[in-house]
Design a protein around this motif. Structure first.
Motif, mmCIF file in Angstrom:
data_model
loop_
_atom_site.group_PDB
_atom_site.id
_atom_site.type_symbol
_atom_site.label_atom_id
_atom_site.label_comp_id
_atom_site.label_asym_id
_atom_site.label_seq_id
_atom_site.Cartn_x
_atom_site.Cartn_y
_atom_site.Cartn_z
ATOM 1 N N THR A 86 -95.176 -72.875 -26.168
ATOM 2 C CA THR A 86 -95.229 -71.745 -25.995
ATOM 3 C C THR A 86 -94.295 -70.836 -26.692
ATOM 4 O OG1 THR A 86 -95.807 -72.039 -23.691
ATOM 5 C CG2 THR A 86 -95.283 -69.750 -24.121
ATOM 6 N N SER A 145 -92.102 -74.758 -18.231
ATOM 7 C CA SER A 145 -91.935 -74.829 -19.623
ATOM 8 C C SER A 145 -90.364 -74.163 -19.727
ATOM 9 C CB SER A 145 -92.692 -73.811 -20.690
ATOM 10 O OG SER A 145 -93.859 -74.400 -20.538
ATOM 11 N N GLY A 194 -92.464 -71.324 -13.153
ATOM 12 C CA GLY A 194 -93.895 -70.542 -13.342
ATOM 13 C C GLY A 194 -94.719 -71.283 -14.567
ATOM 14 N N TRP A 195 -95.711 -70.546 -14.723
ATOM 15 C CA TRP A 195 -96.834 -70.891 -15.563
ATOM 16 C C TRP A 195 -96.665 -70.294 -17.130
ATOM 17 C CZ3 TRP A 195 -100.510 -67.758 -17.928
ATOM 18 C CH2 TRP A 195 -101.398 -68.541 -18.636
ATOM 19 N N SER A 196 -97.078 -70.715 -17.980
ATOM 20 C CA SER A 196 -97.275 -70.038 -19.241
ATOM 21 C C SER A 196 -98.161 -70.504 -19.937
ATOM 22 C CB SER A 196 -95.805 -70.506 -20.161
ATOM 23 O OG SER A 196 -95.797 -71.784 -20.598
ATOM 24 N N ILE A 241 -96.797 -75.773 -17.082
ATOM 25 C CA ILE A 241 -95.990 -75.522 -15.724
ATOM 26 C C ILE A 241 -94.472 -76.008 -16.308
ATOM 27 C CG2 ILE A 241 -95.607 -76.060 -13.279
ATOM 28 C CD1 ILE A 241 -98.531 -76.254 -13.386
ATOM 29 N N GLY A 276 -102.546 -74.188 -20.030
ATOM 30 C CA GLY A 276 -101.269 -73.769 -20.094
ATOM 31 C C GLY A 276 -100.258 -74.839 -19.486
#
Length: 140
Positions: free
Chosen positions: A113, A86, A92-94, A84, A82
């Motif tokens: 993403t 974005s 946050g993480w995606s 971090i 993923g």
């Protein structure tokens, strides 16, 4: 659909990094890293004093298609951990799909993403797999 994109470019000293910049770079993209984050100085020759840029943006489908075509990127069928930070996700993480180029004179990669328009509040793993497969079939 929109696309949250983190795009990274590394080139050897003799290459002009602006040749690898995304289209509409000043209008659509935020520069987040520059030569201070260049990580290939351990290499020999022209790569020892190369250049680095990282940009991020949220793109429409049309802008994303232009970006992919312009930069010569293709989606990779690999699992990522993923992204971090974005765009649209803050700190946050995606989940992300990796894109790369086979350009012999530069290292080009993007973590993407997809942001589908949906009335569903929370997606799950099954939703991500469907979106990922669709992106891989279009851009892989």
């Amino acid at each position: 659909m929109q696309f949250s994109v983190i795009y990274s470019v590394d080139v050897p000293a003799h290459e002009r990094i602006r040749n690898y910049a995304p289209p509409h770079v000043r209008k659509l993209w935020d520069l987040t890293e520059d030569d201070g984050q260049y990580e290939y100085s351990y290499l020999e020759g022209e790569w020892a004093k190369g250049h680095h840029r990282k940009w991020c943006a949220i793109l429409t489908r049309e802008q994303f298609d232009e970006f992919i075509d312009h930069c010569g990127l293709v989606a990779e069928d690999v699992e990522t951990m993923g992204a971090i930070g974005s765009p649209a996700f803050g700190f946050g993480w995606s989940p992300a799909i990796s894109f790369r180029s086979d350009d012999p004179d530069a290292i080009l990669c993007a973590y993407v993403t997809p942001l589908p328009k949906t009335s569903k509040k929370n997606g799950d793993e099954r939703d991500w797999r469907r979106i990922r497969e669709a992106v891989l079939s279009l851009y892989g």
